[in-house]
Enzyme design. Sequence first.
Site, PDB file in Angstrom:
ATOM      1  N   ASN A  27       0.838  -1.200   0.000  1.00 37.05           N
ATOM      2  CA  ASN A  27       0.000   0.000   0.000  1.00 37.05           C
ATOM      3  C   ASN A  27       0.870   1.245   0.000  1.00 37.05           C
ATOM      4  O   ASN A  27       2.034   1.189   0.387  1.00 37.05           O
ATOM      5  CB  ASN A  27      -0.869   0.024   1.270  1.00 37.05           C
ATOM      6  CG  ASN A  27      -1.968  -1.004   1.239  1.00 37.05           C
ATOM      7  OD1 ASN A  27      -2.160  -1.699   0.252  1.00 37.05           O
ATOM      8  ND2 ASN A  27      -2.694  -1.099   2.332  1.00 37.05           N
TER       9      ASN A  27
HETATM   10  O1  PMT Z   1       2.012   7.015   6.269  1.00 42.34           O
HETATM   11  P1  PMT Z   1       1.490   8.328   5.706  1.00 42.34           P
HETATM   12  O2  PMT Z   1       2.025   8.626   4.337  1.00 42.34           O
HETATM   13  O3  PMT Z   1       1.683   9.474   6.673  1.00 42.34           O
HETATM   14  O4  PMT Z   1      -0.091   8.179   5.500  1.00 42.34           O
HETATM   15  C1  PMT Z   1      -0.897   7.964   6.616  1.00 42.34           C
HETATM   16  C2  PMT Z   1      -1.994   6.941   6.323  1.00 42.34           C
HETATM   17  C3  PMT Z   1      -2.942   7.512   5.264  1.00 42.34           C
HETATM   18  C4  PMT Z   1      -1.397   5.628   5.818  1.00 42.34           C
HETATM   19  C5  PMT Z   1      -2.720   6.700   7.684  1.00 42.34           C
HETATM   20  O5  PMT Z   1      -3.251   7.910   8.153  1.00 42.34           O
HETATM   21  C6  PMT Z   1      -3.839   5.659   7.532  1.00 42.34           C
HETATM   22  O6  PMT Z   1      -4.948   5.945   7.117  1.00 42.34           O
HETATM   23  N1  PMT Z   1      -3.514   4.397   7.896  1.00 42.34           N
HETATM   24  C7  PMT Z   1      -4.416   3.244   7.706  1.00 42.34           C
HETATM   25  C8  PMT Z   1      -4.441   2.878   6.259  1.00 42.34           C
HETATM   26  C9  PMT Z   1      -5.237   1.610   6.017  1.00 42.34           C
HETATM   27  O7  PMT Z   1      -4.662   0.631   5.658  1.00 42.34           O
HETATM   28  O8  PMT Z   1      -6.497   1.692   6.296  1.00 42.34           O
HETATM   29  P2  PMT Z   1      -7.540   0.446   6.132  1.00 42.34           P
HETATM   30  O9  PMT Z   1      -8.865   1.111   6.081  1.00 42.34           O
HETATM   31  O10 PMT Z   1      -7.175  -0.440   5.002  1.00 42.34           O
HETATM   32  O11 PMT Z   1      -7.350  -0.361   7.488  1.00 42.34           O
HETATM   33  C10 PMT Z   1      -8.138  -0.088   8.632  1.00 42.34           C
HETATM   34  C11 PMT Z   1      -7.328  -0.356   9.880  1.00 42.34           C
HETATM   35  O12 PMT Z   1      -7.031  -1.755   9.973  1.00 42.34           O
HETATM   36  C12 PMT Z   1      -6.002   0.386   9.982  1.00 42.34           C
HETATM   37  O13 PMT Z   1      -5.805   0.814  11.335  1.00 42.34           O
HETATM   38  C13 PMT Z   1      -4.972  -0.675   9.600  1.00 42.34           C
HETATM   39  O14 PMT Z   1      -3.716  -0.436  10.233  1.00 42.34           O
HETATM   40  C14 PMT Z   1      -5.643  -1.932  10.136  1.00 42.34           C
HETATM   41  N2  PMT Z   1      -5.283  -3.189   9.453  1.00 42.34           N
HETATM   42  C15 PMT Z   1      -5.661  -3.423   8.154  1.00 42.34           C
HETATM   43  C16 PMT Z   1      -5.350  -4.632   7.565  1.00 42.34           C
HETATM   44  C17 PMT Z   1      -4.642  -5.609   8.311  1.00 42.34           C
HETATM   45  N3  PMT Z   1      -4.303  -6.780   7.783  1.00 42.34           N
HETATM   46  N4  PMT Z   1      -4.277  -5.354   9.582  1.00 42.34           N
HETATM   47  C18 PMT Z   1      -4.590  -4.161  10.163  1.00 42.34           C
HETATM   48  O15 PMT Z   1      -4.241  -3.919  11.330  1.00 42.34           O
END
Ligand code: PMT
Length: 216
Positions: A27
């Site tokens: 990602n």
């Molecule tokens: O790193 P930067 O360039 O500063 O950008 C920051 C960011 C945009 C990456 C950050 O603010 C952010 O949004 N991080 C989460 C990104 C993400 O993967 O979101 P998601 O909607 O796919 O996941 C939701 C949550 O589940 C997140 O807390 C993620 O860490 C967690 N997750 C997801 C998949 C997985 N297998 N394990 C997880 O823990």
Amino acid sequence: MSLNGKQVIVSAGPTYEDIDPARFIGNRSSGKMGFAIAAEAARRGAAVVLVAGPVHLPTPEGVTRIDVRSAAQMHEAVTSALPASIYIGAAAVADFTPQAFSSAKLKKKPGTETLTLELVRTRDILADVAAHPLRPKRVVGFAAETNDIEHYARGKLQAKRVDMICANRVGVTGSGFEADDNALHVFWTQGDATLGPAPKAEVAAVLLDLIDKELD
Ligand code: PMT
């Protein structure tokens, strides 16, 4: 708000899921948001463990950093760092990883214009921390969304059984991935708040205040 005596685990950056020795899927994430949170938590007196995917950022002062590459390694590092008072999952963890790693570089087959990869789901670190016997008192996740932000963020709040979800809009300039600034729409069961737009260091400080005020 002081975090003296508290243990805080923060995840930051992307994960890289290797396909072969030369290629990976992952990602977009620079790690800036998670590193800013780790730096601010350490400044407030917390013992901070920062589990970082592959990023090019210096380690914030007073922070214990664990570098990882894949989602599986990040899962292992985060859960091994428990117990903690607070977990903040700011990492952009890959949702899928190749079913098999090829130790030989995959070759382009003459006459074939496509390549099919079999992907399998990674383990959800955030949901597993929230369900862990050593669950931190506060588990805070992020959500990177392009549309219907409240709908998807509240869905993640419930599905992953976390205390707070910080949604940021991605795919626009000036917030989210890689930018120096961010704007968050934060949701918890009883309410919501908007933070920023502001530099990520400022957003991190206001977020830690919000976690203290709304979840304590
Ligand atoms: O790193 P930067 O360039 O500063 O950008 C920051 C960011 C945009 C990456 C950050 O603010 C952010 O949004 N991080 C989460 C990104 C993400 O993967 O979101 P998601 O909607 O796919 O996941 C939701 C949550 O589940 C997140 O807390 C993620 O860490 C967690 N997750 C997801 C998949 C997985 N297998 N394990 C997880 O823990």
